[in-house]
Design a protein around this motif. Structure first.
Motif, PDB file in Angstrom:
ATOM      1  N   TRP A  12      -0.651  -7.253  -1.579  1.00  0.00           N
ATOM      2  CA  TRP A  12      -1.583  -8.384  -1.564  1.00  0.00           C
ATOM      3  C   TRP A  12      -1.500  -9.121  -0.228  1.00  0.00           C
ATOM      4  O   TRP A  12      -2.532  -9.512   0.338  1.00  0.00           O
ATOM      5  N   LEU A  13      -0.288  -9.306   0.292  1.00  0.00           N
ATOM      6  CA  LEU A  13      -0.117 -10.018   1.559  1.00  0.00           C
ATOM      7  C   LEU A  13      -0.788  -9.271   2.699  1.00  0.00           C
ATOM      8  O   LEU A  13      -1.452  -9.880   3.560  1.00  0.00           O
ATOM      9  N   VAL A  14      -0.633  -7.957   2.732  1.00  0.00           N
ATOM     10  CA  VAL A  14      -1.250  -7.173   3.801  1.00  0.00           C
ATOM     11  C   VAL A  14      -2.765  -7.188   3.683  1.00  0.00           C
ATOM     12  O   VAL A  14      -3.483  -7.245   4.689  1.00  0.00           O
ATOM     13  N   ARG A  15      -3.286  -7.162   2.462  1.00  0.00           N
ATOM     14  CA  ARG A  15      -4.734  -7.225   2.296  1.00  0.00           C
ATOM     15  C   ARG A  15      -5.293  -8.572   2.739  1.00  0.00           C
ATOM     16  O   ARG A  15      -6.404  -8.647   3.259  1.00  0.00           O
ATOM     17  N   SER A  67       3.358  -2.918   5.553  1.00  0.00           N
ATOM     18  CA  SER A  67       2.623  -3.341   6.749  1.00  0.00           C
ATOM     19  C   SER A  67       2.797  -2.349   7.891  1.00  0.00           C
ATOM     20  O   SER A  67       1.845  -2.065   8.630  1.00  0.00           O
ATOM     21  N   ALA A  68       3.996  -1.791   8.057  1.00  0.00           N
ATOM     22  CA  ALA A  68       4.200  -0.802   9.116  1.00  0.00           C
ATOM     23  C   ALA A  68       3.383   0.462   8.853  1.00  0.00           C
ATOM     24  O   ALA A  68       2.816   1.051   9.792  1.00  0.00           O
ATOM     25  N   SER A  69       3.303   0.894   7.604  1.00  0.00           N
ATOM     26  CA  SER A  69       2.521   2.086   7.274  1.00  0.00           C
ATOM     27  C   SER A  69       1.035   1.853   7.528  1.00  0.00           C
ATOM     28  O   SER A  69       0.347   2.722   8.087  1.00  0.00           O
ATOM     29  N   VAL A  70       0.527   0.687   7.150  1.00  0.00           N
ATOM     30  CA  VAL A  70      -0.895   0.395   7.360  1.00  0.00           C
ATOM     31  C   VAL A  70      -1.208   0.316   8.849  1.00  0.00           C
ATOM     32  O   VAL A  70      -2.224   0.839   9.328  1.00  0.00           O
ATOM     33  N   GLN A  71      -0.344  -0.331   9.629  1.00  0.00           N
ATOM     34  CA  GLN A  71      -0.568  -0.412  11.073  1.00  0.00           C
ATOM     35  C   GLN A  71      -0.488   0.968  11.723  1.00  0.00           C
ATOM     36  O   GLN A  71      -1.309   1.315  12.587  1.00  0.00           O
ATOM     37  N   ALA A  72       0.480   1.787  11.306  1.00  0.00           N
ATOM     38  CA  ALA A  72       0.604   3.134  11.868  1.00  0.00           C
ATOM     39  C   ALA A  72      -0.598   3.998  11.500  1.00  0.00           C
ATOM     40  O   ALA A  72      -1.074   4.798  12.317  1.00  0.00           O
ATOM     41  N   ARG A 128     -11.361  -8.897   7.150  1.00  0.00           N
ATOM     42  CA  ARG A 128     -11.986  -8.310   5.971  1.00  0.00           C
ATOM     43  C   ARG A 128     -10.953  -7.441   5.288  1.00  0.00           C
ATOM     44  O   ARG A 128     -10.169  -6.753   5.925  1.00  0.00           O
ATOM     45  N   SER A 129     -10.919  -7.452   4.000  1.00  0.00           N
ATOM     46  CA  SER A 129      -9.918  -6.698   3.264  1.00  0.00           C
ATOM     47  C   SER A 129      -9.962  -5.232   3.647  1.00  0.00           C
ATOM     48  O   SER A 129     -11.031  -4.625   3.675  1.00  0.00           O
ATOM     49  N   PRO A 130      -8.824  -4.602   4.004  1.00  0.00           N
ATOM     50  CA  PRO A 130      -8.838  -3.195   4.367  1.00  0.00           C
ATOM     51  C   PRO A 130      -9.194  -2.293   3.207  1.00  0.00           C
ATOM     52  O   PRO A 130      -9.414  -1.113   3.393  1.00  0.00           O
ATOM     53  N   ASP A 131      -9.241  -2.838   2.000  1.00  0.00           N
ATOM     54  CA  ASP A 131      -9.634  -2.023   0.862  1.00  0.00           C
ATOM     55  C   ASP A 131     -11.152  -1.808   0.822  1.00  0.00           C
ATOM     56  O   ASP A 131     -11.640  -0.926   0.134  1.00  0.00           O
ATOM     57  N   ALA A 132     -11.888  -2.651   1.496  1.00  0.00           N
ATOM     58  CA  ALA A 132     -13.340  -2.512   1.480  1.00  0.00           C
ATOM     59  C   ALA A 132     -13.770  -1.547   2.561  1.00  0.00           C
ATOM     60  O   ALA A 132     -13.231  -1.544   3.656  1.00  0.00           O
ATOM     61  N   PRO A 133     -14.782  -0.719   2.320  1.00  0.00           N
ATOM     62  CA  PRO A 133     -15.242   0.201   3.351  1.00  0.00           C
ATOM     63  C   PRO A 133     -15.883  -0.542   4.497  1.00  0.00           C
ATOM     64  O   PRO A 133     -16.330  -1.671   4.345  1.00  0.00           O
ATOM     65  N   PRO A 134     -15.920   0.054   5.714  1.00  0.00           N
ATOM     66  CA  PRO A 134     -16.506  -0.628   6.861  1.00  0.00           C
ATOM     67  C   PRO A 134     -17.950  -1.027   6.600  1.00  0.00           C
ATOM     68  O   PRO A 134     -18.755  -0.252   6.078  1.00  0.00           O
ATOM     69  N   GLY A 135     -18.255  -2.282   6.977  1.00  0.00           N
ATOM     70  CA  GLY A 135     -19.611  -2.776   6.818  1.00  0.00           C
ATOM     71  C   GLY A 135     -19.943  -3.260   5.427  1.00  0.00           C
ATOM     72  O   GLY A 135     -21.072  -3.636   5.163  1.00  0.00           O
TER      73      GLY A 135
END
Length: 445
Positions: free
Chosen positions: A65-68, A116-121, A189-196
């Motif tokens: 949740w924090l990363v989102r 967070s490290a996995s998402v950034q990588a 924007r939440s990374p769970d949502a698709p671009p745009g």
């Protein structure tokens, strides 16, 4: 072509992986002194250590949740600095409950850092369009080795704990502050949502069948990560005991198993990106599973100091790319940040199950027989790895077709099957005219 921003972000996230590994391992050589200073028995020390995985499990979903909400860069940097700072409190805590609290907080921070490290990588890897996760995890292993050696030198030199750990925390804070501007900028924007897309746009969510498929894939990926973590944990948890009680090695070799495993794992991850790019993560993971199973089986069959150290190295090498491969595949699912979070939580099942399963079997049978659980888990890993992609591991977008006559010659109408290329005998001749459209002197046929 990869831009300057992506190159800087790759350097930054790789160094942060190494710093995280060093901050995690630098305190390990001080554990005997911490246990003695806290006046904790062996059983109490085991209870205190259990606070770490409990903390990671408890903070798994909040970390996602924090990363989102905040992106990956700030939680990653703040988490590493906080981890080093909490390590420094080992010089102040006393008693079982104080140690349990510290280990629990460290576990919570580790969950935030891992997600967070996995998402950034994964974001950096997407810019490069090729494998990078293995090299990041290799940096973590190298950092862990360096941190452990630094801590051992400090212990051997008689440096006070109250001076050493705060100094390490201050150095970590300065380094992380310098690397923070180099990370990829956070997309709020939440990374769970698709671009745009927009959450409030009234979009139709995934169907029940799609959600069920996602859960099944995530369950298998969690099993892959848990199996890899199980095999990885054995040299660290049981290597020293096996060397001491099983083959009666010298006292100076007690830490040889974990060092051999981490060194081999770092080497495997250093070449893991190229191997996964060329052969696909499925083949690489399956080959590593067979390698780990064969190495541990040989050591159990012919135990000696050399075979135990070799088996530890083979286990580390065999599962070097397992967790990065699972994380990469989880990143391709919808709601990637949530998928990586759940995968991180399921991965913790391996380190929790390894001491329990091997300890119970060693108590009732023998440690030598109990270690045969490693080949069994490796066999399960080989079966589950069928879900991982074959070559190429990362699908690259094919170049657009070249317009012109060549493209028109090979074009086909939908449903008519593949177009036929002209044979060498007919190449250069005018196209044949169907019989029903041939013109004859007397008019159309």
């Amino acid at each position: 072509m990869v831009g300057v921003v992506a190159r800087r972000a790759r350097v930054a996230v790789t160094v942060l992986f190494a710093v995280n590994g060093a901050a995690y391992a630098v305190v390990v050589p001080w554990y005997p002194q911490v246990q003695d200073a806290g006046q904790v028995s062996a059983a109490g020390w085991g209870v205190a250590l259990a606070g770490y995985p409990v903390g990671t499990l408890a903070a798994g979903l909040p970390a996602g949740w924090l990363v989102r909400r905040c992106g990956s860069a700030w939680p990653l940097c703040i988490g590493i600095v906080a981890l080093a700072a909490v390590n420094a409190t080992f010089a102040l805590v006393d008693g079982l409950w104080g140690l349990l609290l510290v280990f629990g907080v460290l576990g919570c921070l580790d969950a935030v850092i891992e997600v967070s490290a996995s998402v950034q990588a994964l974001a950096v890897q997407a810019r490069y369009r090729r494998w990078l996760l293995n090299s990041c995890h290799a940096a973590w292993s190298v950092g862990a080795i360096g941190g452990g050696l630094l801590g051992a030198v400090a212990v051997g030199g008689g440096l006070p704990l109250r001076v050493f750990l705060p100094a390490v925390a201050a150095g970590v804070a300065v380094l992380v502050a310098a690397l923070r501007p180099l990370l990829l900028p956070d997309d709020h924007r939440s990374p769970d949502a698709p671009p745009g897309s927009s959450r409030a746009g009234g979009e139709v969510g995934p169907s029940a069948g799609e959600r069920l498929r996602r859960y099944r894939v995530l369950l298998v990926l969690g099993g892959i990560a848990a199996c890899g973590a199980f095999v990885e944990d054995v040299p660290a948890s049981w290597g020293a005991i096996w060397l001491d009680d099983g083959v009666h090695a010298a006292a100076g070799l007690a830490g040889g198993a974990v060092v051999a495993a981490q060194a081999a794992m770092a080497a495997g991850r250093a070449v893991g990106d190229r191997l996964s790019d060329r052969f696909g993560s499925r083949l690489v993971v399956r080959a590593g599973a067979l390698l780990a199973a064969g190495g541990m089986t040989s050591a159990v069959a012919w135990p000696s100091v050399t075979s135990v150290l070799a088996a530890s190295a083979v286990c580390g090498l065999g599962v070097a790319v397992v967790i990065p491969a699972a994380v990469d595949q989880a990143g391709t699912l919808s709601q990637a940040a949530s998928a990586v979070t759940v995968l991180s939580m399921m991965q913790r099942i391996g380190p929790l199950a390894s001491p329990l399963a091997i300890g119970v079997l060693a108590e009732h049978v023998s440690l030598r027989a109990a270690l045969l659980t490693v080949p069994a888990v490796a066999a399960g890993l080989w079966v589950l790895a069928r879900l991982l992609p074959g070559p190429p591991a990362l699908r690259r977008t094919p170049p657009p077709p070249v317009p012109g006559p060549a493209a028109a010659d090979t074009a086909r109408a939908p449903g008519t099957g593949p177009a036929r290329l002209p044979s060498p005998r007919t190449r250069g001749r005018p196209p044949a005219v169907p019989a029903d459209r041939r013109r004859h002197p007397g008019g159309e046929r």
